[in-house]
Enzyme design. Structure first.
Site, PDB file in Angstrom:
ATOM      1  N   ASP A   8     -47.245 -18.154  19.417  1.00  0.00           N
ATOM      2  CA  ASP A   8     -46.265 -17.849  18.384  1.00  0.00           C
ATOM      3  C   ASP A   8     -44.931 -17.580  19.058  1.00  0.00           C
ATOM      4  O   ASP A   8     -44.840 -16.734  19.958  1.00  0.00           O
ATOM      5  CB  ASP A   8     -46.701 -16.621  17.583  1.00  0.00           C
ATOM      6  CG  ASP A   8     -47.906 -16.908  16.697  1.00  0.00           C
ATOM      7  OD1 ASP A   8     -48.396 -18.057  16.710  1.00  0.00           O
ATOM      8  OD2 ASP A   8     -48.360 -15.981  15.995  1.00  0.00           O
ATOM      9  N   ASP A 129     -51.374 -19.600   3.946  1.00  0.00           N
ATOM     10  CA  ASP A 129     -51.370 -18.207   4.375  1.00  0.00           C
ATOM     11  C   ASP A 129     -51.536 -17.342   3.134  1.00  0.00           C
ATOM     12  O   ASP A 129     -50.857 -17.564   2.125  1.00  0.00           O
ATOM     13  CB  ASP A 129     -50.055 -17.863   5.074  1.00  0.00           C
ATOM     14  CG  ASP A 129     -49.743 -18.835   6.210  1.00  0.00           C
ATOM     15  OD1 ASP A 129     -50.693 -19.272   6.880  1.00  0.00           O
ATOM     16  OD2 ASP A 129     -48.553 -19.154   6.410  1.00  0.00           O
TER      17      ASP A 129
END
Length: 240
Positions: A8, A129
């Protein structure tokens, strides 16, 4: 099942967030390309990349870091975050990404997902998500009324390569994945599902495998950086 080590990216560094909160970022490396190469050396066959700044900005922000990773490794990489138009999709695939992940735009402009999946077969995935079963967008900052399975089924015949399903409340929390919800989604759709969020031990991987659900793979980040999950052992377990 494939294990996708996660990188990330925030401000050019490798970080992990806690439950999707940008202000709760832990920096693990300031050399993303070296981290990607380390994962490849340890046996990873894919790498999962997220442009966290891009997810909020709606456009690529950590492009230099991603390009550095693509130059450093030979294994395929998939990227999500800030990819919201056809020009950006095409530009990333030309630069060597194996797969782009469309999240926010899958909710706001589903026709773009279908168009991209037709134009680039096997190279377009959808990122779903969710908090408590409800889809969230724009870097997890905005919640919608749409349910996870509803969004997945909307792309059932679109030619999407995969769905990356993340339970936001589990992400970075080292509390294990939402096994039941992940399995339910995998059984509900014919699109390959990749589990994400909270995967932190061999026991978590075993639990996902034992559901018998047709999962394509699993993403893990913080546990690999913290040493709670050994990449080699995890790869062997998933291949067994």
């Amino acid at each position: 099942m494939i294990l996708y080590p996660a990188i990330d990216l925030k401000d050019g560094q490798c970080v992990r967030l806690y439950k999707g909160e940008m202000e709760k970022a832990t920096v693990f490396s300031d050399d993303p390309a070296a981290q990607a190469l380390a994962f490849q050396t340890q046996g990873a066959e894919w790498i999962h990349l997220v442009d966290l700044n891009g997810a909020f900005a709606g456009k690529p922000v950590n492009a230099a870091a991603v390009e550095g990773i693509l130059q450093a490794v030979s294994v395929p990489c998939q990227l999500g975050g800030g990819i919201r138009d056809m020009a950006t999709i095409e530009a990333w695939l030309v630069k060597g990404l194996a797969r782009v992940i469309l999240g926010t735009v899958a909710v706001e402009n589903p026709d773009l997902v279908r168009q991209a999946a037709r134009a680039f077969p096997g190279q377009v995935a959808v990122g779903i998500d969710a908090r408590k079963g409800q889809v969230a967008t724009k870097g997890w900052a905005e919640e919608t009324d749409m349910k996870v399975t509803e969004l997945a089924l909307a792309f059932e015949d679109a030619g999407v390569a995969a769905i990356i399903y993340t339970d936001i409340d589990r992400d970075g929390a080292m509390q294990g994945p939402n096994v039941a919800a992940t399995a339910e989604l995998a059984w509900a759709t014919s699109i390959p599902v990749i589990a994400s969020g909270g995967v932190s031990s061999l026991a978590d991987l075993t639990a996902l495998k034992e559901t018998g659900a047709p999962l394509n793979g699993v993403i893990s980040g913080r546990a690999l950086y913290d040493g709670k999950l050994d990449l080699g052992e995890a790869l062997r377990l998933l291949k067994a």
